[in-house]
Write a protein that holds these residues in place. Sequence first.
Motif, PDB file in Angstrom:
ATOM      1  N   ASP A 165      -3.924  -1.556 -11.669  1.00  0.00           N
ATOM      2  CA  ASP A 165      -4.200  -2.930 -11.467  1.00  0.00           C
ATOM      3  C   ASP A 165      -5.245  -3.299 -12.540  1.00  0.00           C
ATOM      4  OD1 ASP A 165      -4.979  -5.037  -9.407  1.00  0.00           O
ATOM      5  OD2 ASP A 165      -6.696  -4.656  -9.506  1.00  0.00           O
ATOM      6  N   LYS A 201       0.808  -0.978  -0.091  1.00  0.00           N
ATOM      7  CA  LYS A 201      -0.108  -0.053   0.138  1.00  0.00           C
ATOM      8  C   LYS A 201       1.007   1.342  -0.016  1.00  0.00           C
ATOM      9  CE  LYS A 201      -3.915  -1.972   0.202  1.00  0.00           C
ATOM     10  NZ  LYS A 201      -5.098  -1.947  -0.812  1.00  0.00           N
ATOM     11  N   CYS A 216      -7.529   0.089  -8.771  1.00  0.00           N
ATOM     12  CA  CYS A 216      -6.897   1.126  -9.002  1.00  0.00           C
ATOM     13  C   CYS A 216      -6.360   1.105 -10.496  1.00  0.00           C
ATOM     14  CB  CYS A 216      -5.702   1.530  -8.369  1.00  0.00           C
ATOM     15  SG  CYS A 216      -4.421   0.042  -8.719  1.00  0.00           S
ATOM     16  N   CYS A 261      -0.844  -1.359  -6.842  1.00  0.00           N
ATOM     17  CA  CYS A 261      -1.082   0.040  -7.158  1.00  0.00           C
ATOM     18  C   CYS A 261       0.084   0.951  -7.095  1.00  0.00           C
ATOM     19  CB  CYS A 261      -2.408   0.554  -6.390  1.00  0.00           C
ATOM     20  SG  CYS A 261      -3.948  -0.525  -6.572  1.00  0.00           S
ATOM     21  N   ASN A 262       0.964   0.444  -6.323  1.00  0.00           N
ATOM     22  CA  ASN A 262       2.068   1.432  -6.035  1.00  0.00           C
ATOM     23  C   ASN A 262       3.260   1.276  -6.621  1.00  0.00           C
ATOM     24  OD1 ASN A 262       2.777  -0.630  -4.636  1.00  0.00           O
ATOM     25  ND2 ASN A 262       3.064   0.300  -2.505  1.00  0.00           N
ATOM     26  N   TYR A 293     -13.384  -2.421  -9.117  1.00  0.00           N
ATOM     27  CA  TYR A 293     -12.319  -1.544  -9.487  1.00  0.00           C
ATOM     28  C   TYR A 293     -11.231  -1.279  -8.071  1.00  0.00           C
ATOM     29  CZ  TYR A 293      -9.688   2.587 -10.802  1.00  0.00           C
ATOM     30  OH  TYR A 293      -8.689   3.647 -11.077  1.00  0.00           O
TER      31      TYR A 293
END
Length: 295
Positions: free
Chosen positions: A88, A33, A85, A53-54, A83
């Motif tokens: 993703d 995260k 991100c 996501c990061n 959904y």
Amino acid sequence: MLRTHAFAAAVSLSLAFVAGNADAANPLGIAFKTVTNVPLYGKPTAMLIAGRCNRNDPAFQEARQKGAEVLAYVNPVARPDHYVCALDTQYYMNDIGQVPLWPHPTYGQRSPWPNTRMTDIRAGSDWSDWVVSYVERLMREKKVDGVFLDAVGVRPWSSLAEWNSWPQSEKNAFANGNLDLVRRLDAKRRAINPDFIIVSNNVWEAGTMNFTSAERYLDGVVIEHPKPLSPWHVNYVKKPFGNLGHRRVLVIANSRSEAQAWAKVPGVTHVSDQTSAQYKNPNVPAVSFQRLTDR
């Protein structure tokens, strides 16, 4: 980061691990995260796993520049129901609604975790082709050092998947699909970027199911929250895996003391002390940084 890929050297290294002569393991940090504490892993021999996501956060590139290896999280066996991100969604065919789902016992019925559906990971499926092409792009971009293939192995482990009730034909289709995926990924990386690391977060034998032929296509596996020095896992982590010369066997332990104990087990190369609830960002490294002989 350059490595020697001479076959003899790779075999020698693998045999050293099997014989129990490996150095103590290095720190592993899971950052699904945020990048809190990621800079602490910016040293040679450390490993980080970036989240879905990061992955593009500059902190990961900064850690790589200082010597850490960064793996990208990839989940080939399930897709979210909603959904998550933009990054993703790119992985999931740019539209999660387009991802082919597992066809047994009826299309889209199987779910390995809450709010997810199992994907059609069978050998030769459109989804398997997509995963191979996606990881191939990562190999060519060289913005990460490899991939963490979540849940790829002989079987799904979540009780929600109800694997024990599956007919043998379905179990075989799942295991064969996962084996075929890692075989194809290994062929791609040998042709494009042999330094690319591939580990699966799973094992390749369970009960009478034995698909250990897949292990030759991987640099290693992830053992996630095993019992303290579980004899079965202690034996499993000694396996040689692939022959490209960058063997990586990761243990995510239940506590700092357990991580430190696993770090001394022959065959283990990296350890983390993060619980599942702590996957948001890494803890302070649980062990010190040790020399790796393949870098």
